[in-house]
Write a protein that holds these residues in place. Structure first.
Motif, PDB file in Angstrom:
ATOM      1  N   GLY A 128      -2.420   1.525  -5.353  1.00  0.00           N
ATOM      2  CA  GLY A 128      -0.622   1.377  -5.170  1.00  0.00           C
ATOM      3  C   GLY A 128      -0.202   0.645  -4.431  1.00  0.00           C
ATOM      4  O   GLY A 128       1.415  -0.245  -4.488  1.00  0.00           O
ATOM      5  N   ARG A 129      -0.991  -0.168  -2.817  1.00  0.00           N
ATOM      6  CA  ARG A 129      -0.138  -0.550  -2.007  1.00  0.00           C
ATOM      7  C   ARG A 129      -0.089  -1.933  -2.566  1.00  0.00           C
ATOM      8  O   ARG A 129       0.729  -2.801  -2.321  1.00  0.00           O
ATOM      9  CB  ARG A 129      -1.100  -1.002  -1.163  1.00  0.00           C
ATOM     10  CG  ARG A 129      -0.936  -1.908   0.116  1.00  0.00           C
ATOM     11  CD  ARG A 129      -2.423  -1.294   1.198  1.00  0.00           C
ATOM     12  NE  ARG A 129      -1.792  -2.462   2.298  1.00  0.00           N
ATOM     13  CZ  ARG A 129      -1.082  -2.500   2.628  1.00  0.00           C
ATOM     14  NH1 ARG A 129      -0.162  -1.278   3.334  1.00  0.00           N
ATOM     15  NH2 ARG A 129      -0.941  -3.289   4.104  1.00  0.00           N
ATOM     16  N   ALA A 130      -0.720  -2.617  -3.869  1.00  0.00           N
ATOM     17  CA  ALA A 130      -0.561  -4.167  -4.232  1.00  0.00           C
ATOM     18  C   ALA A 130       0.544  -3.895  -4.933  1.00  0.00           C
ATOM     19  O   ALA A 130       1.294  -5.302  -4.744  1.00  0.00           O
ATOM     20  CB  ALA A 130      -2.408  -3.683  -4.984  1.00  0.00           C
ATOM     21  N   LYS A 131       0.453  -3.511  -6.105  1.00  0.00           N
ATOM     22  CA  LYS A 131       1.080  -3.388  -6.583  1.00  0.00           C
ATOM     23  C   LYS A 131       2.993  -3.182  -5.704  1.00  0.00           C
ATOM     24  O   LYS A 131       4.387  -3.977  -6.388  1.00  0.00           O
ATOM     25  CB  LYS A 131       1.637  -1.638  -7.279  1.00  0.00           C
ATOM     26  CG  LYS A 131       1.474  -1.830  -8.715  1.00  0.00           C
ATOM     27  CD  LYS A 131       1.694  -1.034  -9.828  1.00  0.00           C
ATOM     28  CE  LYS A 131       2.767  -1.026 -10.978  1.00  0.00           C
ATOM     29  NZ  LYS A 131       2.626   0.880 -11.581  1.00  0.00           N
ATOM     30  N   ALA A 132       3.445  -1.880  -4.620  1.00  0.00           N
ATOM     31  CA  ALA A 132       4.132  -2.230  -4.116  1.00  0.00           C
ATOM     32  C   ALA A 132       4.072  -3.383  -3.315  1.00  0.00           C
ATOM     33  O   ALA A 132       5.463  -3.727  -2.973  1.00  0.00           O
ATOM     34  CB  ALA A 132       4.056  -1.064  -2.791  1.00  0.00           C
ATOM     35  N   LEU A 133       3.304  -4.131  -2.570  1.00  0.00           N
ATOM     36  CA  LEU A 133       3.165  -5.199  -2.324  1.00  0.00           C
ATOM     37  C   LEU A 133       3.968  -6.694  -2.662  1.00  0.00           C
ATOM     38  O   LEU A 133       4.582  -7.670  -2.741  1.00  0.00           O
ATOM     39  CB  LEU A 133       2.145  -5.873  -1.310  1.00  0.00           C
ATOM     40  CG  LEU A 133       2.013  -5.037  -0.491  1.00  0.00           C
ATOM     41  CD1 LEU A 133       0.115  -5.035   0.205  1.00  0.00           C
ATOM     42  CD2 LEU A 133       2.968  -5.585   0.963  1.00  0.00           C
ATOM     43  N   GLN A 134       3.624  -6.180  -3.659  1.00  0.00           N
ATOM     44  CA  GLN A 134       3.961  -7.819  -5.660  1.00  0.00           C
ATOM     45  C   GLN A 134       4.757  -7.457  -5.814  1.00  0.00           C
ATOM     46  O   GLN A 134       6.402  -8.954  -5.722  1.00  0.00           O
ATOM     47  CB  GLN A 134       3.236  -7.218  -6.889  1.00  0.00           C
ATOM     48  CG  GLN A 134       3.352  -8.281  -7.496  1.00  0.00           C
ATOM     49  CD  GLN A 134       2.818  -9.747  -7.339  1.00  0.00           C
ATOM     50  OE1 GLN A 134       2.073  -9.830  -6.566  1.00  0.00           O
ATOM     51  NE2 GLN A 134       3.881 -11.187  -8.160  1.00  0.00           N
ATOM     52  N   ALA A 135       5.814  -5.894  -5.688  1.00  0.00           N
ATOM     53  CA  ALA A 135       7.112  -5.706  -5.943  1.00  0.00           C
ATOM     54  C   ALA A 135       8.000  -6.117  -4.689  1.00  0.00           C
ATOM     55  O   ALA A 135       8.982  -6.816  -4.853  1.00  0.00           O
ATOM     56  CB  ALA A 135       7.623  -3.735  -6.150  1.00  0.00           C
ATOM     57  N   LEU A 136       8.056  -6.220  -3.429  1.00  0.00           N
ATOM     58  CA  LEU A 136       8.814  -6.247  -2.631  1.00  0.00           C
ATOM     59  C   LEU A 136       8.395  -8.046  -2.762  1.00  0.00           C
ATOM     60  O   LEU A 136       9.691  -8.713  -2.328  1.00  0.00           O
ATOM     61  CB  LEU A 136       7.885  -5.861  -1.163  1.00  0.00           C
ATOM     62  CG  LEU A 136       8.547  -6.099  -0.347  1.00  0.00           C
ATOM     63  CD1 LEU A 136       9.646  -5.172  -0.387  1.00  0.00           C
ATOM     64  CD2 LEU A 136       8.017  -5.224   1.429  1.00  0.00           C
ATOM     65  N   ARG A 137       7.313  -8.467  -2.669  1.00  0.00           N
ATOM     66  CA  ARG A 137       7.805  -9.618  -3.068  1.00  0.00           C
ATOM     67  C   ARG A 137       8.724 -10.310  -3.848  1.00  0.00           C
ATOM     68  O   ARG A 137       8.753 -11.669  -4.178  1.00  0.00           O
ATOM     69  CB  ARG A 137       6.134 -10.429  -3.699  1.00  0.00           C
ATOM     70  CG  ARG A 137       5.108 -10.720  -2.162  1.00  0.00           C
ATOM     71  CD  ARG A 137       4.345 -11.334  -2.674  1.00  0.00           C
ATOM     72  NE  ARG A 137       3.210 -10.607  -3.443  1.00  0.00           N
ATOM     73  CZ  ARG A 137       1.867  -9.935  -3.159  1.00  0.00           C
ATOM     74  NH1 ARG A 137       1.670  -9.797  -2.225  1.00  0.00           N
ATOM     75  NH2 ARG A 137       1.173  -9.613  -3.629  1.00  0.00           N
TER      76      ARG A 137
END
Ligand code: ZN
Length: 432
Positions: free
Chosen positions: A306-315
């Motif tokens: 979930g964290r990786a997905k959220a970070l990707q979206a933020l990037r």
């Protein structure tokens, strides 16, 4: 126009954020939460500790990948001579903790997150790299009582004898040279003894293991082939951490010298493209290279999806290279904080890291593995959270039955062997 924010006072930099590297207090919530959540493995059995302490003191302890220069670049007020609490400052490395951790030598990375591959972008990359080299040299030059600069194993050993800490340097992300092969010599002359060919995105040299756009060159580009040849000629070691599988194989085939992974782990134990397959580890060993254990939890354990997905979206929302207003920067920092609250990072443990060492030793023997935790770049696990806890690595190795001789190889013998071989190959090539 794209520009680096070279000296800002804001705690969150474009770089730290976009590189997914964790050095700022912004991430504290997650660190504290995840630390509390983990049960306690201890490192104080008197018998093991006595033996481990003696070995740790007599070994030349080398960490081959640390991002302290990035932190110093982002936080010019940071006093490296003072001890910091990693849980309240986000910092993993300073002199007092280097001493506590019994570290003798570290590679401080001249690290660049990938930016635009344009003439202007490449010029910025070079300028930034030169700034970071300055910072690395200052770590040694401004503190002659504590540290000295080193480019060879012999220099590090001499510093250790004199009771001093050896500062090595290297380039992380070949984007630092842009399209200019001659910059390899410039950086070599500034002390860089390895170069990680790329970071999390493809560049003009090669494909990355984690570029969402997928492969672009099918491994090394034609320019990348020239880069590897020139690195061989200079005696600069080729580092395949972050590179794609086909890039790893291309380097194995092409390089005249052994190649290394300065901060990568074993894919057999955790399936992540940043980790190396058993076949790659065998081929790196067969060529005389070495794989240095990363300690970045996202590459060692599941649970951060979930964290990786959220970070990707933020990037994607705030792409690197975009000019952000102060308000946008604040919005991004707030969103980052929200991600840390919703998806706190779950730390791996030191036991898992040493499982990776065990795996590689079983696979190819003890001569091809070492330590590269990526502190100040997101590395740090439960049991080895900051540089002051490096001794726990030795403790865990002693506990698992590794001999003093093996432990000394893991700490620096193996990597130093590769450094010497790279020099020998360079001398050979320059003769011909
Ligand atoms: Zn890295």
């Amino acid at each position: 126009m794209f520009s680096f924010r070279s000296r800002n006072t804001n705690n969150t930099t474009i770089d730290t954020f976009f590189m997914n590297k964790i050095v700022t207090p912004i991430t504290l919530g997650s660190i504290v939460l995840s630390t509390v959540a983990v049960f306690g493995q201890t490192y104080n059995d008197p018998q093991i500790k006595a033996k481990a302490d003696a070995i740790h003191a007599s070994a030349l302890t080398l960490d081959t990948h640390c991002d302290l220069p990035m932190l110093l670049h982002a936080r010019p007020d940071f006093d490296v001579t003072k001890e910091h609490n990693p849980r309240t400052t986000g910092s993993k490395v300073d002199f007092p903790r280097i001493k506590k951790g019994g570290m003798d030598a570290m590679f401080f990375a001249v690290y660049l997150g990938q930016g635009p591959r344009t003439p202007a972008g490449n010029a910025d990359a070079k300028r930034r790299a030169l700034e970071l080299f300055d910072i690395v040299h200052q770590i040694a030059d401004d503190h002659p009582d504590f540290a000295g600069f080193a480019t060879t194993p012999e220099e590090a050993m001499a510093l250790e004898k004199a009771g001093k800490f050896a500062v090595f340097t290297a380039v992380e992300n070949g984007w630092a040279i842009g399209n200019d092969l001659s910059l390899l010599k410039t950086y070599y002359d500034l002390g860089a003894r390895y170069m990680t060919l790329c970071h999390t995105s493809n560049n003009d040299i090669c494909d990355s293991s984690t570029d969402p756009k997928g492969p672009e060159h099918g491994g090394l580009s034609p320019f990348g082939v020239e880069v590897v040849k020139e690195m061989n000629r200079l005696g600069m070691i080729v580092d395949v951490s972050h590179t794609s599988d086909s890039t790893v194989w291309d380097c194995l085939e092409l390089s005249a010298a052994p190649i290394v992974a300065t901060h990568s782990s074993a894919r057999a134990l955790f399936n992540h493209p940043r980790n190396l397959t058993d076949d790659q580890i065998k081929a790196i060993a067969a060529k005389g290279g070495v794989v240095q254990m990363n300690m970045l939890s996202g590459y060692l354990k599941a649970g951060n999806a979930g964290r990786a997905k959220a970070l990707q979206a933020l990037r994607e929302k705030y792409p690197r290279g975009a000019e952000l207003s102060e308000a946008q920067q604040q919005a991004r920092a707030a969103e980052m904080q929200e991600i840390n609250k919703r998806f706190p990072e779950e730390l791996a443990t030191l036991q898992t890291v040493v499982d990776h060492i065990d795996h590689i030793v079983k696979l190819v023997g003890v001569d091809y593995v070492g330590i590269g935790p990526d502190l100040d770049g997101g590395g740090g696990v439960t049991g080895m959270f900051d540089v002051s806890e490096m001794g726990n690595i030795t403790y865990e190795l002693v506990k698992r039955g590794y001999s003093e001789e093996d432990i000394k190889k893991i700490w620096s013998g193996n990597f130093f062997r590769v450094m010497k071989e790279a020099q020998r190959v360079a001398a050979e090539l320059n003769k011909g």
